[in-house]
Design an enzyme around this catalytic site. Structure first.
Site: not given
Length: 278
Positions: A128, A131
């Site tokens: 991600c 993230c």
């Protein structure tokens, strides 16, 4: 690699060239030196790294024309590759109050053992991008708030658990505290980091909870227990909902009251029964 030494280019045992020495005058001395060196290497008394013949094919003897007579020594080259383990991005900057969750039981126990401490559960995925970009700021928040516990849940390792907890958007955060249980949950990125800052400022002040820590909701605990991919056991707690028999007993027989209040309540119950067609 091949290196041929001529007749006048022999090494003495002491490591110096000495064409006129006794070692050169007697051919057996070079052979004896070779044997002693071989025995020393095999017995471990001579370090292979410090040996001048390490990794080199050496021919000792005399040369006659285009032919060389002698003894060939071959020492194998030993190579040791030391490759360090590269640190993952979610492992960088981790503070002492940040903990990696290993299982569903670990998550439940960590929430219950936190007491009145604020707990932030950080759901992330190695693939991600949001993230990854947000991780350094989360580490900064953890460093600035040492009394807050940050739990890191790797979505790729715990997909089944995250599915049972209804986590489908990343990065995702949930705040817990003491007997209040879950305080809030939201998803944010660097562009919407203000949501995280506001939630942290709102729930960081210390407070005392009345009762034991709640942790996950009971519905979440039941979902985790029903997940066959997880090694987690949970039994539903007995509820405080009155039974059918208790609901059938008239309210006037359970509450202490005066005769006038009882007569009024009896008339109201009778009206309800008549209205319901009983």
């Amino acid at each position: 690699m091949l290196k041929v030494l001529a007749k006048g280019d022999l090494f003495s045992p002491c490591g110096h060239r000495s064409p006129g020495s006794s070692c050169h005058r007697r051919g057996s001395s070079s052979v004896g030196f070779l044997r002693s060196s071989s025995l020393a290497i095999e017995s471990g008394r001579t370090s292979s790294r410090n040996s001048r013949f390490y990794g080199v094919k050496l021919v000792l003897g005399t040369s006659r024309g285009n032919h060389t007579k002698g003894i060939t020594v071959s020492s194998p080259v030993q190579m040791t590759l030391s490759i360090g383990k590269a640190m993952k991005w979610w492992e960088k900057g981790v503070q002492v109050n940040m903990k990696v969750i290993e299982s569903a039981q670990d998550l439940v126990d960590s929430l219950l053992n936190a007491g009145d401490k604020l707990v932030i559960v950080d759901f992330f995925s190695p693939g991600c991008g949001g993230c990854r970009s947000l991780h350094p700021k989360v580490c900064q928040f953890a460093e600035a708030n040492p009394d807050v516990l940050f739990l890191q849940v790797n979505y790729e390792k715990h997909k089944s658990m995250c599915y049972s907890l209804n986590v489908h958007v990343l990065p995702f955060f949930r705040f817990y505290r003491g007997a209040q249980g879950r305080l809030c949950s939201f998803s944010c990125t660097n562009a919407t980091i203000k949501k995280f800052k506001d939630a942290l400022a709102k729930h960081t002040p210390e407070r005392c909870s009345l009762g034991p820590p709640k942790g996950l909701e009971e519905s979440e605990l039941l979902a985790l227990a029903a997940n066959k991919d997880l090694c987690f056991n949970y039994s539903k707690k007995p509820g405080l909902v009155p039974s059918t028999h208790e609901l059938a007993v008239p309210l006037s027989t359970k509450l202490p009251m005066s005769p006038a209040q009882r007569a009024t309540l009896d008339s109201e119950e009778m009206a309800l029964l008549v209205g319901s067609g009983r």
